[in-house]
Enzyme design. Structure first.
Site, PDB file in Angstrom:
ATOM      1  N   HIS A  44       0.871  -1.197   0.000  1.00 34.91           N
ATOM      2  CA  HIS A  44       0.000   0.000   0.000  1.00 34.91           C
ATOM      3  C   HIS A  44       0.897   1.232   0.000  1.00 34.91           C
ATOM      4  O   HIS A  44       1.507   1.566   1.018  1.00 34.91           O
ATOM      5  CB  HIS A  44      -0.903   0.004   1.236  1.00 34.91           C
ATOM      6  CG  HIS A  44      -1.859   1.162   1.266  1.00 34.91           C
ATOM      7  ND1 HIS A  44      -3.207   0.988   1.462  1.00 34.91           N
ATOM      8  CD2 HIS A  44      -1.679   2.492   1.116  1.00 34.91           C
ATOM      9  CE1 HIS A  44      -3.811   2.163   1.437  1.00 34.91           C
ATOM     10  NE2 HIS A  44      -2.903   3.105   1.238  1.00 34.91           N
ATOM     11  N   HIS A  93       1.587   5.390  -1.704  1.00 36.43           N
ATOM     12  CA  HIS A  93       1.233   6.566  -2.514  1.00 36.43           C
ATOM     13  C   HIS A  93       2.510   7.129  -3.128  1.00 36.43           C
ATOM     14  O   HIS A  93       3.415   7.544  -2.389  1.00 36.43           O
ATOM     15  CB  HIS A  93       0.568   7.639  -1.645  1.00 36.43           C
ATOM     16  CG  HIS A  93      -0.710   7.167  -1.028  1.00 36.43           C
ATOM     17  ND1 HIS A  93      -1.936   7.336  -1.617  1.00 36.43           N
ATOM     18  CD2 HIS A  93      -0.949   6.487   0.129  1.00 36.43           C
ATOM     19  CE1 HIS A  93      -2.885   6.798  -0.859  1.00 36.43           C
ATOM     20  NE2 HIS A  93      -2.308   6.272   0.211  1.00 36.43           N
ATOM     21  N   LYS A 145      -9.337  -0.085  -5.714  1.00 36.11           N
ATOM     22  CA  LYS A 145      -9.377   0.557  -4.403  1.00 36.11           C
ATOM     23  C   LYS A 145     -10.730   1.223  -4.151  1.00 36.11           C
ATOM     24  O   LYS A 145     -11.191   2.030  -4.960  1.00 36.11           O
ATOM     25  CB  LYS A 145      -8.266   1.616  -4.336  1.00 36.11           C
ATOM     26  CG  LYS A 145      -8.211   2.409  -3.030  1.00 36.11           C
ATOM     27  CD  LYS A 145      -7.731   1.562  -1.862  1.00 36.11           C
ATOM     28  CE  LYS A 145      -7.856   2.279  -0.532  1.00 36.11           C
ATOM     29  NZ  LYS A 145      -6.710   3.089  -0.166  1.00 36.11           N
ATOM     30  N   HIS A 195     -10.507   1.252   1.969  1.00 41.56           N
ATOM     31  CA  HIS A 195     -10.261   2.269   2.993  1.00 41.56           C
ATOM     32  C   HIS A 195     -11.447   2.168   3.948  1.00 41.56           C
ATOM     33  O   HIS A 195     -12.547   2.592   3.623  1.00 41.56           O
ATOM     34  CB  HIS A 195     -10.154   3.671   2.384  1.00 41.56           C
ATOM     35  CG  HIS A 195      -9.841   4.709   3.414  1.00 41.56           C
ATOM     36  ND1 HIS A 195      -8.609   5.326   3.514  1.00 41.56           N
ATOM     37  CD2 HIS A 195     -10.582   5.191   4.442  1.00 41.56           C
ATOM     38  CE1 HIS A 195      -8.621   6.169   4.544  1.00 41.56           C
ATOM     39  NE2 HIS A 195      -9.807   6.107   5.126  1.00 41.56           N
ATOM     40  N   HIS A 237      -4.541  -0.526   5.911  1.00 38.76           N
ATOM     41  CA  HIS A 237      -4.065   0.242   7.069  1.00 38.76           C
ATOM     42  C   HIS A 237      -4.965   0.095   8.301  1.00 38.76           C
ATOM     43  O   HIS A 237      -5.551   1.069   8.789  1.00 38.76           O
ATOM     44  CB  HIS A 237      -3.842   1.716   6.741  1.00 38.76           C
ATOM     45  CG  HIS A 237      -4.876   2.354   5.838  1.00 38.76           C
ATOM     46  ND1 HIS A 237      -6.213   2.334   6.118  1.00 38.76           N
ATOM     47  CD2 HIS A 237      -4.737   3.020   4.670  1.00 38.76           C
ATOM     48  CE1 HIS A 237      -6.854   2.976   5.150  1.00 38.76           C
ATOM     49  NE2 HIS A 237      -5.985   3.392   4.272  1.00 38.76           N
ATOM     50  N   ASP A 261       1.543   2.623   3.501  1.00 37.14           N
ATOM     51  CA  ASP A 261       0.697   3.815   3.338  1.00 37.14           C
ATOM     52  C   ASP A 261       1.548   5.080   3.394  1.00 37.14           C
ATOM     53  O   ASP A 261       1.086   6.133   3.839  1.00 37.14           O
ATOM     54  CB  ASP A 261      -0.425   3.870   4.374  1.00 37.14           C
ATOM     55  CG  ASP A 261      -1.536   4.838   3.960  1.00 37.14           C
ATOM     56  OD1 ASP A 261      -1.568   5.238   2.782  1.00 37.14           O
ATOM     57  OD2 ASP A 261      -2.356   5.201   4.816  1.00 37.14           O
TER      58      ASP A 261
HETATM   59  O1  DOR Z   1      -3.308   9.606   5.622  1.00 35.36           O
HETATM   60  C1  DOR Z   1      -3.667   9.286   4.511  1.00 35.36           C
HETATM   61  N1  DOR Z   1      -3.100   9.832   3.419  1.00 35.36           N
HETATM   62  N2  DOR Z   1      -4.645   8.404   4.377  1.00 35.36           N
HETATM   63  C2  DOR Z   1      -5.179   8.120   3.188  1.00 35.36           C
HETATM   64  O2  DOR Z   1      -6.083   7.326   3.127  1.00 35.36           O
HETATM   65  C3  DOR Z   1      -4.720   8.818   1.959  1.00 35.36           C
HETATM   66  C4  DOR Z   1      -3.364   9.315   2.119  1.00 35.36           C
HETATM   67  C5  DOR Z   1      -2.972  10.314   1.073  1.00 35.36           C
HETATM   68  O3  DOR Z   1      -3.210  10.064  -0.113  1.00 35.36           O
HETATM   69  O4  DOR Z   1      -2.392  11.328   1.422  1.00 35.36           O
HETATM   70 ZN    ZN Z   2      -3.281   5.106   1.594  1.00 37.87          ZN
END
Ligand code: DOR
Ligand code: ZN
Length: 348
Positions: A14, A16, A100, A137, A175, A248
């Site tokens: 997971h 970003h 997702k 989520h 998460h 995450d």
């Molecule tokens: O803290 C987070 N940041 N939780 C999420 O679900 C998305 C993520 C983000 O894309 O910044």
């Molecule tokens: Zn995330």
């Protein structure tokens, strides 16, 4: 005392990566340690279909440092108008490894997400048929639900009925932050798994308010009470194969976090492995580290374990943790658990 460990190369289930300058800045930190990562689709605009996923994968591959063997595993963003046939084509082409589900309004760039889960049931039926996992989520967004209860209520109201309705659908509760989430996963069959982040293993909600308001510990789902953190540690250090590492890691420029309305997200990629190794050492469970970082995820996703090995070394002095990375003219603060980390990757 164990001071050296060899494990199969970890994956991040997971992650970003963003786009543009931030992608270029953060990707080397992931590629240095992880063989593969499940890449989140919450860009602006979101990565909804085959073509968008293909173009995003190409941008990631182009941004990779020379010689990096890292493989991005793409995901699609589920909307109420997602096209089941397009999703199936992306999965069958080997491009996309999961879809997702963001409840609309739950987190960063989730506005295009799902308001009424029943509208996506036909797409979920198709995913179930082709074995494509749904990544969830798990938070409700109702204004009358306390923010610290959002995950538990989601499990009760949305996830449990969903699980019953589609028993063959592979579902990952992403998460996990609560004992309730852990218990849910444990109670289900092999089609249900959970990812857990390094930061939720290391901080509880006190960290958000330690001596003042601490934006760099703010993420969603928000960290919970100590009993929940400790349930997460128990889950990952146990021999349950249905929990695996998803960092995450979610970079935001510091100016957007240190603001009157700071963004949710913790950037942890550079220290994720050191954090997790520390958690396992502290729990006296280093022998189970490799399952969590490198074996359970591939098994759930029906992928091979990475060939390469990672060598971890425990130093006598704490490892030096970078405070920030630079992304163009912006800085991004790196997760600092507030306690020393002694493990480092020796063969970066
Ligand atoms: O803290 C987070 N940041 N939780 C999420 O679900 C998305 C993520 C983000 O894309 O910044
Ligand atoms: Zn995330």
């Amino acid at each position: 005392m164990i001071t050296r460990l060899t494990i199969k190369q970890p994956d991040d289930w997971h992650l970003h990566l963003r786009d543009g300058a931030v992608l270029g800045a953060v990707l080397p930190d992931t590629a240095r340690h992880f063989g593969r990562a499940i890449v989140m689709p919450n860009l602006v605009p979101p990565v909804v279909g085959f073509e968008a996923a293909k173009a995003y994968r190409d941008r990631i591959l182009k941004a990779l440092p020379d010689g990096a063997g890292f493989k991005p595993l793409m995901t699609l963003y589920l909307t109420e108008t997602s096209d089941g046939a397009d999703i199936a084509r992306a999965a069958e082409a080997g491009l996309v490894h999961a879809v997702k589900l963001y409840p609309a309004g739950a987190t960063t760039n989730s506005d295009a997400g799902v308001r009424n889960i029943e509208t996506v049931y036909p797409v979920l039926a198709r995913m179930s048929e082709i074995g494509l996992p749904l990544l969830v989520h798990g938070e409700v967004v109702d204004g009358d639900v306390d923010i610290f209860d959002r995950e538990k209520i989601f499990v009760d109201r949305i996830l449990s009925p969903l699980r019953e309705r589609f028993p063959d659908l592979k579902i990952v509760l992403e998460h996990i932050t609560t004992r309730d989430g852990v218990d849910f996963v444990k109670a289900q069959n092999a089609n249900t798994a959970g990812t857990i982040t390094p930061h939720h293993l290391m901080i509880n909600r006190n960290a958000l308010f330690q001596g003042g308001l601490r934006p760099h510990y703010y993420c969603l789902p928000v960290a919970k009470r100590e009993i929940h953190r400790s349930a997460l540690v128990d889950a990952v250090t146990s021999e349950n194969k249905r929990f695996f590492l998803g960092t995450d890691s979610a970079p935001h420029p510091d100016k957007d976090k240190e603001s009157a309305c700071g963004c949710a997200g913790i950037y942890s990629s550079p220290v994720a492995i050191s954090c997790v190794a520390q958690v396992f050492e502290d729990a006296g469970a280093l022998e189970n580290l490799e399952a969590f970082t490198s074996r359970n995820g591939p098994e759930f996703y029906s992928l091979p374990v990475n060939d390469a090995d990672m060598i971890l070394v425990r130093d006598e002095d704490p490892v030096a943790v970078p405070e920030i990375i630079q992304a163009g003219s912006d800085t991004i603060t790196v997760f600092n658990p507030g306690t020393p980390l002694y493990w480092r990757v020796a063969n970066e």
